[in-house]
Design a protein around this motif. Structure first.
Motif: not given
Ligand SMILES: CC(C)(COP(=O)(O)OP(=O)(O)OC[C@H]1O[C@@H](n2cnc3c(N)ncnc32)[C@H](O)[C@@H]1OP(=O)(O)O)[C@@H](O)C(=O)NCCC(=O)NCCSC(=O)C[C@@H](O)CCCCCCCCCCCCC(=O)O
Length: 719
Positions: A60, A255-256, A275, A279
C-alpha cells in the motif's frame, strides 16, 4: 521502482519494485504513471498486467511518506486513469495487496490472486480510511455489509474469502503473473464499460439505515475514542447514498480530517514502534542481528495454574511439543481438563484440529529432563521459585534454557540457583497467556544473548509481540503500574470514588479503569506482595503513621479491603460489588462509599472535589515519569519498548500511541511542570518527583521521540 516490459508479444507488464513491501512511494507511482502511458501508446500492446516483484503485490501507500510533504503523482488520479484506460488492466496479486495497493487493484478491470495471497484495507489501523477511492469502490463491488466489515476492522482476508466476496475474479495455485498474462491476452479488445467499478450502482440491503445505525453503535462502543472507525462508516455511507463523484468528495473531506489528526500520527508511530522492538539490544552491546537463537522443539511448563495453562495452550497451538507438569495429581487432572477445553474451543474457532496430542502431562519434574526450554509458572513466591530452579538445573539436559514467568521478581536470584545462569531469562506472559499478545523477555546481568534471542524467537513463533527488557522489580510494565495504582488510591483518600477515577480513565481510552482492572486481577495478589515487602501490616498503629510507611506516603486502602475478604470479582466484592462471585458486572457499592467516608474521617482527611484533569495528570504523568526512569536506568532500550508493552499488555489506547508517545503530544514541558506542581503538593510521594531524563529532554528542547535515544545515551554516560 517499477519495471515495464512487453511479454507474450501483446501484454505490457508493470512490475512494482520497491523492497521490502513494494510500497507505493512517489517513485513507484511515477513509474506506474509512465508505464501506463507507454502501454497505452504502444499499438502492439493490447492489455496490461500489474504485479509486484518478489512474490508480493504491494503493502500500500508508503507510510513513511505521510510524515512529510507528499510529492509525486497522487494515487487517486493515477487509479482513475487506470480505470479509464481503453486497454484492459489486470492486477496479478501475489503475497499481499493492502490499503492503497488494493485500491489500485480495484481500479484495474480484473483481479487475479494467488491462493495464498491476502488482501485488505487496513487504513483504519493507521487512523485513516481507504482514501484512494477504496471506500467508494469496495461497497460497489462487494456490497455494503461486507465492505463495512473489511473497512472498519481493517482485517486481511484470504484469497478464497476474497473470491467469495467477488473481490477477485479468479484465484490460482500456479504462477499468478503467467496466469494473469494469459488472462490479459484473452480479454484484450473486449468492452470495458462493465468492468469499471466506479460506474457500478452501490447495492444496499433494504434495511440499510438500520444496518448503518447498528454498525455505528458497535463501532462507537469498541473504538474507545478512536475517530477513524467512525469516519470509515461515514465514508461507506456516502458510497451507499451518493453518486460516485460526491462520494469521492466526502471520502476526501473525511480523509483530510483524519490525515491531520494526532491519532493518525500516534498510530503511524506505533506501527513502526511495533517493528522496532524486534530489533532488541542489551546494555552489553548484544543485538538482535548479531545474536543467533537456538531452535526449540520441545518445551516444558512447570505449574499449571491460570498462567501455566495459558502458556501450555499457546505453545501447543503453535505446534510445539509440550511437557506440562503439576506436582499434585488432583490439580494435574483439573489442569488437563481445562487445557483440553481451551485447545478444543480455540481449534473450533479457527476451524482446525485441536492440538491435544502435543501435550504430555506429568507429576514429576524429572519428566522435563529432555526438553530444550522450560517455562516455570508456579506461585509468585521467591522461595518456591528458587527451589524449582535448583531442581530444574539438576534435572535438565545441558543447554536447556530455564525461563521464569514471574511478573516482577529478581531474575538474577533465580539464575544464581542454577549451574548455567547464562541460560536463564524471564518470560513474562500476560493473562490469559494464550490470548494476550505481549511477552516481556527479561534479561538479568548473567543472561546470555543466546538465551534472549531464543526466548524472543520463541515468543514470535507463538504469535507474541516480544519486548526485551532489563531486570528490575516489576520489569517495565508492572514497575510503571505501581505509581499509577498508588495515585489512584491517593485520589480516593482525597475525595474521589472508584467509579469516577475509572470513568475518567475509560473515557481516556483504557479498556478498564484502574479499580475495575484490580477487581478483575484480584486484590489479594498485590496484598501478598506488599506483605512480603513489609508494607502491608495487620493492625498498624493508628493515625498519620498508617499512611506513611518506609519514609513515604502509603495508602492502606487496598489492604483494608483484603482484610475484609474483598478480593475483587472472585469474591463478589472489591472496589465494586458483583451479583455473585465470578460475575463480571461491576456495580457501585454503597458499602465502599461509607467505608471511604469513615476512613477519611478516621484520618482527619477532608474530601475535596477532584476533577478529570487531576485524575488523568496524577495517574498518567506519575506512570510516564517512571517510564523516563526506566529509560534512564537502561531497563528499556527506547520509548518504543515501553509503548508497545503498554498497548499490548495494559490496554493503553493504541490511538494515543503509548504513554511515552502520549507525553510528547501533551508536551514534555507541560508534563514536567505538572509533575513539579503535584510533587510540591505531595512531597512525600517520590513518584511525582520529575526524573532527570525528563528534565534533560525538556532542557534540550523536547526533541521528537525518535531522537530520545541520543539524549538517553548522554544522560547514561554521565551517570
Ligand atoms: C505488509 C506487511 C503485511 C508485511 O508484514 P511482514 O511481517 O512481512 O513485515 P514487516 O511488517 O516487518 O514489514 C517489513 C518492513 O516493511 C515496512 N513496511 C511495511 N509496510 C509498509 C508501508 N505500507 N509503507 C512503508 N513501509 C512499510 C515495515 O515498516 C518494515 O520495515 P521496518 O524498517 O520498520 O522493519 C506489514 O508490514 C503491513 O501490514 N504493512 C502495512 C500495510 C498497510 O497498512 N497498508 C496501508 C497503508 S496506508 C494506505 O495505503 C493509504 C491509502 O488508502 C491511500 C491514501 C491516499 C491518500 C490520498 C490523499 C487524500 C487526500 C486527503 C488530504 C486532503 C487535503 C485537502 O484536500 O486539503
Amino acid at each position: 521502482m517499477a519495471q515495464y516490459t512487453r511479454v507474450s508479444g501483446s501484454v505490457g507488464l508493470i512490475t512494482l519494485q520497491s523492497p521490502p513491501v513494494n510500497a507505493l512511494s512517489a517513485a513507484v507511482r511515477q513509474a506506474i504513471v509512465d508505464s501506463m502511458q507507454r502501454a497505452l501508446s504502444e499499438p502492439e500492446v493490447k492489455s496490461v498486467v500489474i504485479c509486484g516483484q518478489n512474490g508480493l503485490f504491494s503493502g500500500g501507500a508508503d507510510i513513511k511518506e505521510f510524515r512529510g510533504q507528499m510529492s509525486g503523482p497522487p494515487l487517486i488520479p493515477m487509479i482513475h486513469a487506470i480505470e479509464a484506460s481503453s486497454k484492459p488492466v489486470v492486477a496479478a496479486i501475489e503475497g499481499i495487496a493492502l490499503g492503497g495497493a488494493l485500491e489500485l487493484a480495484l481500479g484495474c478491470h480484473y483481479r487475479i490472486a494467488h491462493s495464498k495471497a491476502r488482501v485488505g484495507l487496513p487504513e483504519v489501523t493507521l487512523g485513516l480510511l481507504p482514501g484512494a477511492g477504496g471506500s467508494q469502490r469496495l461497497p460497489r463491488l462487494i456490497g455494503v455489509p461486507a465492505a463495512l466489515d473489511l473497512i472498519t476492522t481493517g482485517r486481511h482476508v484470504t484469497a478464497a474469502e476474497a473470491l467469495k466476496f467477488g473481490l477477485v475474479d479468479q484465484i490460482t495455485d500456479h504462477n499468478t503473473v503467467n496466469v494473469a498474462v494469459k488472462f490479459a491476452q484473452r480479454v484484450a479488445g473486449q468492452p470495458l464499460d462493465a468492468r469499471r467499478i466506479s460506474t457500478y450502482p452501490c447495492l444496499s440491503p433494504p434495511d440499510v439505515d438500520v444496518l448503518f445505525e447498528e454498525v455505528m453503535q458497535r463501532v462507537r462502543r469498541t473504538a474507545r475514542g478512536a475517530i477513524a472507525p467512525i469516519a470509515c462508516v461515514q465514508a461507506v455511507r456516502a458510497a451507499a447514498t451518493l453518486p460516485y463523484n460526491q462520494g469521492m468528495e466526502r471520502e476526501r473531506e473525511l480523509m483530510a480530517t483524519l490525515s491531520t489528526s494526532g491519532q493518525t500520527r500516534a498510530l503511524q508511530y506505533f506501527f513502526f514502534a511495533q517493528r522496532a522492538v524486534g530489533r532488541w539490544s542489551m546494555p552489553s552491546g548484544a543485538r538482535w542481528d548479531t545474536s543467533k537463537p537456538r531452535p526449540v522443539h520441545k518445551a516444558a511448563v512447570i505449574g499449571l495454574g491460570t498462567m501455566g495453562r495459558g502458556i501450555a495452550v499457546a505453545l501447543a497451538q503453535a505446534g510445539f511439543s509440550v511437557v506440562a507438569v503439576e506436582t499434585q495429581e488432583k490439580q494435574l487432572m483439573e489442569a488437563k481438563q481445562a487445557i483440553s477445553g481451551m485447545l478444543e474451543r480455540g481449534a473450533k474457532r479457527r476451524g482446525v484440529a485441536p492440538a491435544l496430542d502435543k501435550i504430555n502431562y506429568g507429576c514429576n519434574i524429572q519428566s522435563v529432563a529432555h526438553v530444550d526450554l522450560v517455562i516455570e509458572a508456579v506461585f509468585e513466591d521467591m522461595a518456591l521459585k528458587k527451589k524449582v530452579f535448583q531442581q530444574l538445573s539438576a534435572v535438565c539436559k545441558p543447554g536447556t534454557f530455564l525461563c521464569s514467568n514471574t511478573s516482577g521478581l529478581d531474575i538474577d536470584q533465580l539464575a544464581c540457583q542454577t549451574r548455567n545462569p547464562e541460560l536463564v531469562v524471564g518470560m513474562h506472559f500476560f493473562a490469559p497467556a494464550h490470548v494476550m499478545k505481549l511477552l516481556e523477555v527479561v534479561y538479568g546481568p548473567k543472561s546470555s544473548p543466546l538465551a534472549v534471542a531464543t526466548a524472543m524467537q520463541l515468543g514470535k513463533k507463538i504469535g507474541k509481540v516480544s519486548v526485551a527488557v532489563g531486570n528490575c522489580r516489576g520489569f517495565v510494565g508492572n514497575r510503571m503500574l505501581k505509581p499509577y495504582l498508588e495515585q489512584a488510591l491517593f485520589l480516593l483518600e482525597e475525595g474521589a470514588t472508584p467509579e469516577f477515577v475509572d470513568q475518567v480513565l475509560e473515557e481516556f481510552g483504557f479498556a478498564m479503569g484502574v479499580f475495575r482492572m484490580s477487581d478483575l486481577s484480584g486484590l489479594d495478589v498485590g496484598w501478598k506482595v506488599r506483605m512480603a515487602d513489609g508494607l502491608a501490616v495487620p493492625n498498624p498503629t493508628t493515625g498519620q503513621a498508617t499512611r506513611l510507611r518506609q519514609g513515604r506516603r502509603y495508602s492502606p486502602l487496598g489492604d483494608l479491603l483484603c482484610e475484609q475478604g474483598r478480593f475483587g470479582q472472585k469474591t463478589g466484592r472489591g472496589w465494586y460489588q458483583y451479583n455473585k462471585p465470578g460475575s463480571q458486572v461491576a456495580k457501585p457499592d454503597p458499602w465502599l462509599h461509607s467505608f471511604l467516608d469513615e476512613y477519611r474521617a478516621w484520618h482527619a482527611l477532608v474530601a475535596r472535589r477532584i476533577d478529570h484533569q487531576e485524575v488523568l495528570e496524577r495517574c498518567l504523568y506519575s506512570m510516564i515519569n517512571e517510564g523516563f526512569r526506566i529509560l534512564e536506568d537502561g531497563i528499556a532500550a527506547g520509548p518504543e519498548d515501553i509503548d508497545v508493552i503498554y498497548v499490548f499488555g495494559y490496554s493503553w489506547p493504541r490511538h494515543r500511541g503509548g504513554p511515552m508517545f502520549y507525553a510528547t503530544t501533551v508536551g514534555l514541558n507541560k508534563v514536567l511542570e505538572r509533575l513539579e506542581h503535584y510533587h510540591q503538593a505531595h512531597p512525600d510521594v517520590p513518584s511525582l518527583q520529575p526524573c532527570d531524563l525528563l528534565r534533560k529532554l525538556v532542557a534540550s528542547g523536547s526533541p521528537p521521540i525518535q531522537k530520545w535515544r541520543e539524549v538517553i545515551k548522554k544522560v547514561r554516560s554521565q551517570l
